[in-house]
Design a protein around this motif. Structure first.
Motif, PDB file in Angstrom:
ATOM      1  N   VAL A 127      33.723 -48.468 -52.573  1.00 11.34           N
ATOM      2  CA  VAL A 127      33.857 -47.292 -51.856  1.00 11.34           C
ATOM      3  C   VAL A 127      32.660 -47.282 -51.302  1.00 11.34           C
ATOM      4  CG1 VAL A 127      33.994 -44.752 -52.350  1.00 11.34           C
ATOM      5  CG2 VAL A 127      35.530 -46.293 -53.635  1.00 11.34           C
ATOM      6  N   ALA A 128      32.810 -46.702 -49.855  1.00 12.40           N
ATOM      7  CA  ALA A 128      31.707 -46.383 -48.999  1.00 12.40           C
ATOM      8  C   ALA A 128      32.363 -45.413 -48.021  1.00 12.40           C
ATOM      9  CB  ALA A 128      30.869 -47.435 -48.575  1.00 12.40           C
ATOM     10  N   ALA A 151      37.788 -46.094 -48.225  1.00 11.66           N
ATOM     11  CA  ALA A 151      36.504 -45.608 -47.228  1.00 11.66           C
ATOM     12  C   ALA A 151      36.555 -44.116 -47.865  1.00 11.66           C
ATOM     13  CB  ALA A 151      36.768 -45.805 -45.911  1.00 11.66           C
ATOM     14  N   ALA A 152      35.554 -43.669 -47.994  1.00  7.74           N
ATOM     15  CA  ALA A 152      35.386 -42.275 -48.453  1.00  7.74           C
ATOM     16  C   ALA A 152      34.038 -41.841 -48.223  1.00  7.74           C
ATOM     17  CB  ALA A 152      35.809 -42.114 -49.884  1.00  7.74           C
ATOM     18  N   ASP A 153      33.844 -40.530 -47.891  1.00  9.11           N
ATOM     19  CA  ASP A 153      32.623 -39.913 -47.713  1.00  9.11           C
ATOM     20  C   ASP A 153      32.108 -38.967 -49.073  1.00  9.11           C
ATOM     21  OD1 ASP A 153      30.049 -38.427 -47.248  1.00  9.11           O
ATOM     22  OD2 ASP A 153      30.815 -37.756 -45.099  1.00  9.11           O
ATOM     23  N   LEU A 154      31.340 -39.449 -49.917  1.00  7.82           N
ATOM     24  CA  LEU A 154      31.259 -38.578 -51.216  1.00  7.82           C
ATOM     25  C   LEU A 154      30.491 -37.180 -50.874  1.00  7.82           C
ATOM     26  CD1 LEU A 154      30.469 -41.575 -53.613  1.00  7.82           C
ATOM     27  CD2 LEU A 154      32.432 -39.869 -53.804  1.00  7.82           C
ATOM     28  N   ALA A 191      36.385 -36.003 -52.381  1.00  3.11           N
ATOM     29  CA  ALA A 191      36.677 -37.432 -52.299  1.00  3.11           C
ATOM     30  C   ALA A 191      36.748 -38.071 -53.764  1.00  3.11           C
ATOM     31  CB  ALA A 191      35.250 -38.083 -51.785  1.00  3.11           C
ATOM     32  N   PRO A 192      35.864 -37.584 -54.544  1.00  2.00           N
ATOM     33  CA  PRO A 192      36.223 -38.095 -56.018  1.00  2.00           C
ATOM     34  C   PRO A 192      37.522 -38.212 -56.610  1.00  2.00           C
ATOM     35  CG  PRO A 192      34.135 -36.971 -56.114  1.00  2.00           C
ATOM     36  CD  PRO A 192      34.937 -36.542 -54.934  1.00  2.00           C
ATOM     37  N   ALA A 193      38.302 -37.227 -56.497  1.00  2.00           N
ATOM     38  CA  ALA A 193      39.683 -37.018 -56.859  1.00  2.00           C
ATOM     39  C   ALA A 193      40.562 -37.893 -55.966  1.00  2.00           C
ATOM     40  CB  ALA A 193      40.200 -35.734 -56.644  1.00  2.00           C
ATOM     41  N   ALA A 194      40.057 -38.034 -54.688  1.00  2.00           N
ATOM     42  CA  ALA A 194      41.010 -39.269 -53.680  1.00  2.00           C
ATOM     43  C   ALA A 194      40.774 -40.447 -54.306  1.00  2.00           C
ATOM     44  CB  ALA A 194      40.650 -38.839 -52.564  1.00  2.00           C
TER      45      ALA A 194
END
Length: 265
Positions: free
Chosen positions: A35-36, A61-64, A69-72
């Motif tokens: 993840v990043a 790909a996620a923007d924390l 984002a965490p749930a996704a």
């Protein structure tokens, strides 16, 4: 269950310590969920790890800094049939402007990225680890957690939180086969200082103060496998930490575990 049947979720996997963790775990046979924010870098790393180590390597790909984002991430893992056995909470940054001159959304993003998101990811994955009787969580803290606070910065307070909450959760989860370790590196060669805009200042520091990401990861992984709740990698960093803390980390941990009047279980 062997490493070949376990999966590690690594945040901030596109550079530095995160990439080093991904390579280290892939070499041991762990499947990976990387993840990043930068999908192109994640895809390149995933292709490398699949080719080199023949492991499953998924990318998300996620923007924390995004509260959703965490749930996704965890929902994606569930949909893909991925069971998270190892969590590496690595994603991070640090501001470099005065607190009162920094827009609140920027500060809120820093807190979301390094406090709320890793805490939520632990909450969403640790229950399953506990039920299965095995899990490993490494939370990236910093030598800054043992240092005097830096003027204007949230970073020292945030990393102190990470170090302390890691120990608290380790006390709860260790009897169930889940180890939690706060990894507290000092100066490490990565893109961190480029992002902060402090590369010129950092480059003037003596070489003895610096470590390579691979060194940090090796010590951190050995620590969590051995059940050590805090890992300060490198001899110089250990000396620095011991010089500014009134009580050794190990003694603080024992006192916190045994003298807590509110402990449950």
């Amino acid at each position: 269950m062997t490493a070949n049947s376990r999966t590690a979720l690594v945040t901030g996997a596109s550079a530095g310590i995160g990439t080093a963790f991904a390579r280290h775990l892939a070499a041991q046979g762990y499947s990976l969920l990387l993840v990043a924010r930068r999908a192109d870098r994640l895809n390149d790393l995933a292709a490398e790890l699949r080719d080199t180590h023949a492991v499953r390597c998924d990318v998300f790909a996620a923007d924390l800094t995004d509260p959703a984002a965490p749930a996704a991430i965890v929902d994606h893992a569930t949909l893909q049939g991925i069971q998270i056995d190892v969590l590496i909470n690595n994603a991070g940054l640090s501001g470099n402007t005065a607190f009162t001159e920094t827009p609140w959304p920027t500060l809120a993003g820093e807190i979301q990225l390094m406090v709320t998101a890793p805490t939520e990811l632990m909450h969403r994955t640790a229950g399953g680890m506990r039920e299965r009787g095995w899990g490993r969580i490494v939370n990236l803290s910093s030598l800054a957690a043992f240092s005097p606070p830096g003027a204007s910065l949230l970073y020292t307070g945030i990393k102190s939180y990470v170090a302390l909450v890691s120990q608290s959760l380790d006390m709860e989860l260790k009897p169930h086969g889940v180890h939690v370790t706060a990894l507290c590196p000092g100066f490490t060669h990565s893109e961190f200082h480029d992002v902060m805009g402090t590369r010129d200042t950092a480059s003037k520091l003596p070489g003895i103060l610096w470590q390579e990401p691979d060194e940090v990861v090796r010590e951190g992984w050995n620590a969590v496998m051995a059940g050590k709740p805090v890992c300060i990698p490198g001899t110089v960093n250990k000396i620095v930490a011991s010089g500014v803390r009134p009580l050794p980390v190990r003694l603080q941990y024992v006192l916190g575990r045994t003298l807590n009047p509110f402990k449950n279980g």
